[in-house]
Design an enzyme around this catalytic site. Sequence first.
Site, PDB file in Angstrom:
ATOM      1  CE  LYS A  35      -2.162  -0.796   3.849  1.00  0.00           C
ATOM      2  NZ  LYS A  35      -1.185  -1.983   4.380  1.00  0.00           N
ATOM      3  NE  ARG A  44      -2.904  -0.772  10.679  1.00  0.00           N
ATOM      4  CZ  ARG A  44      -1.623  -0.175  10.057  1.00  0.00           C
ATOM      5  NH1 ARG A  44      -2.083   0.987   9.513  1.00  0.00           N
ATOM      6  NH2 ARG A  44      -0.739  -0.963   9.789  1.00  0.00           N
ATOM      7  NE  ARG A 104       8.703  -2.385   5.602  1.00  0.00           N
ATOM      8  CZ  ARG A 104       7.662  -1.851   5.667  1.00  0.00           C
ATOM      9  NH1 ARG A 104       6.806  -1.265   4.751  1.00  0.00           N
ATOM     10  NH2 ARG A 104       6.703  -2.381   6.822  1.00  0.00           N
ATOM     11  NE  ARG A 160       8.025  -0.202   9.671  1.00  0.00           N
ATOM     12  CZ  ARG A 160       6.459   0.109   9.054  1.00  0.00           C
ATOM     13  NH1 ARG A 160       6.449   0.834   7.937  1.00  0.00           N
ATOM     14  NH2 ARG A 160       5.478  -0.329   9.730  1.00  0.00           N
TER      15      ARG A 160
HETATM   16  P1  AMP Z   1       1.994   1.037   9.051  1.00  0.00           P
HETATM   17  O1  AMP Z   1       3.330   1.949   8.677  1.00  0.00           O
HETATM   18  O2  AMP Z   1       1.032   1.307   8.312  1.00  0.00           O
HETATM   19  O3  AMP Z   1       2.133  -0.482   8.659  1.00  0.00           O
HETATM   20  O4  AMP Z   1       1.918   1.394  10.655  1.00  0.00           O
HETATM   21  C1  AMP Z   1       2.862   1.082  11.463  1.00  0.00           C
HETATM   22  C2  AMP Z   1       2.100   0.976  12.915  1.00  0.00           C
HETATM   23  O5  AMP Z   1       1.527   2.215  13.118  1.00  0.00           O
HETATM   24  C3  AMP Z   1       0.887  -0.060  12.895  1.00  0.00           C
HETATM   25  O6  AMP Z   1       1.461  -1.495  13.244  1.00  0.00           O
HETATM   26  C4  AMP Z   1       0.206   0.478  14.182  1.00  0.00           C
HETATM   27  O7  AMP Z   1       0.767   0.137  15.458  1.00  0.00           O
HETATM   28  C5  AMP Z   1       0.476   1.999  13.964  1.00  0.00           C
HETATM   29  N1  AMP Z   1      -0.760   2.541  12.947  1.00  0.00           N
HETATM   30  C6  AMP Z   1      -0.682   2.990  11.820  1.00  0.00           C
HETATM   31  N2  AMP Z   1      -1.881   3.329  11.465  1.00  0.00           N
HETATM   32  C7  AMP Z   1      -2.629   3.116  12.455  1.00  0.00           C
HETATM   33  C8  AMP Z   1      -4.176   3.161  12.604  1.00  0.00           C
HETATM   34  N3  AMP Z   1      -5.102   3.613  11.519  1.00  0.00           N
HETATM   35  N4  AMP Z   1      -4.674   2.807  13.666  1.00  0.00           N
HETATM   36  C9  AMP Z   1      -4.073   2.287  14.698  1.00  0.00           C
HETATM   37  N5  AMP Z   1      -2.622   2.006  14.711  1.00  0.00           N
HETATM   38  C10 AMP Z   1      -2.107   2.518  13.541  1.00  0.00           C
END
Ligand code: AMP
Length: 218
Positions: A13, A88, A127, A160
Amino acid sequence: MKLILLGPPGAGKGTQSSVLSRQYKIPHISTGDILRSAVKSGSELGTRAKSYMDKGELVPDDVVIGIVVEALKEDDTKNGYILDGFPRTVKQALSLDEALMKASSGIDLVIYFETSDEVAIERLSGRRVCKKCGFNYHLKNIPPKRPGVCDKCGGELYQRPDDKEETVRNRLKVYKEQTAPLIDYYEKKGALRKVSGNLDVEELFKVLSKMFSAEHLA
Ligand code: AMP
């Protein structure tokens, strides 16, 4: 063009959002990126979010909803935007609907990146990200010219903390429990379009471009 990209971690994404954002000149709003920069800055928000993120858990709804509601008030969202990683949970989707209704606005499409666990795990565990400019690499698929060094800015590459295999498995579990119900939520609204997240970046971009033309969005 107002889009939501939905799918498990590792579905591509973020990568596709960057390509679409450049092509259609609309902002890429990634709650994950916003939270990571808050963690980096050491702000109160960052300190609160970090403990959840490191475990692969979701940051509380009220925190992320506030972030997105503010981001959608920015002038650069007038011609559209790409929401990546939000909503989410069903609560986040309901709050987004409410905020958009108040602004007499709405989402054009929710694109669901259907992706196998194997592909997601392989992508996330390989990654590597540049500490300085944030560019993403993959040890096998997009390796840097010099191991551990960013081709673009010479910055140091790191993994990460939430891309470690055990945390990735928890993120996939959290996705299935809390985020996957949104597929049904948006399908019922007639907004959902499915694509294969297993495709590579260029192939998927072509599929999406065709979809946007067919939907008269671009
Ligand atoms: P991502 O980079 O989208 O994989 O997000 C990394 C982390 O940020 C996730 O594993 C969550 O801990 C937090 N996070 C990102 N977006 C959300 C969301 N919409 N709701 C809750 N936690 C989020």
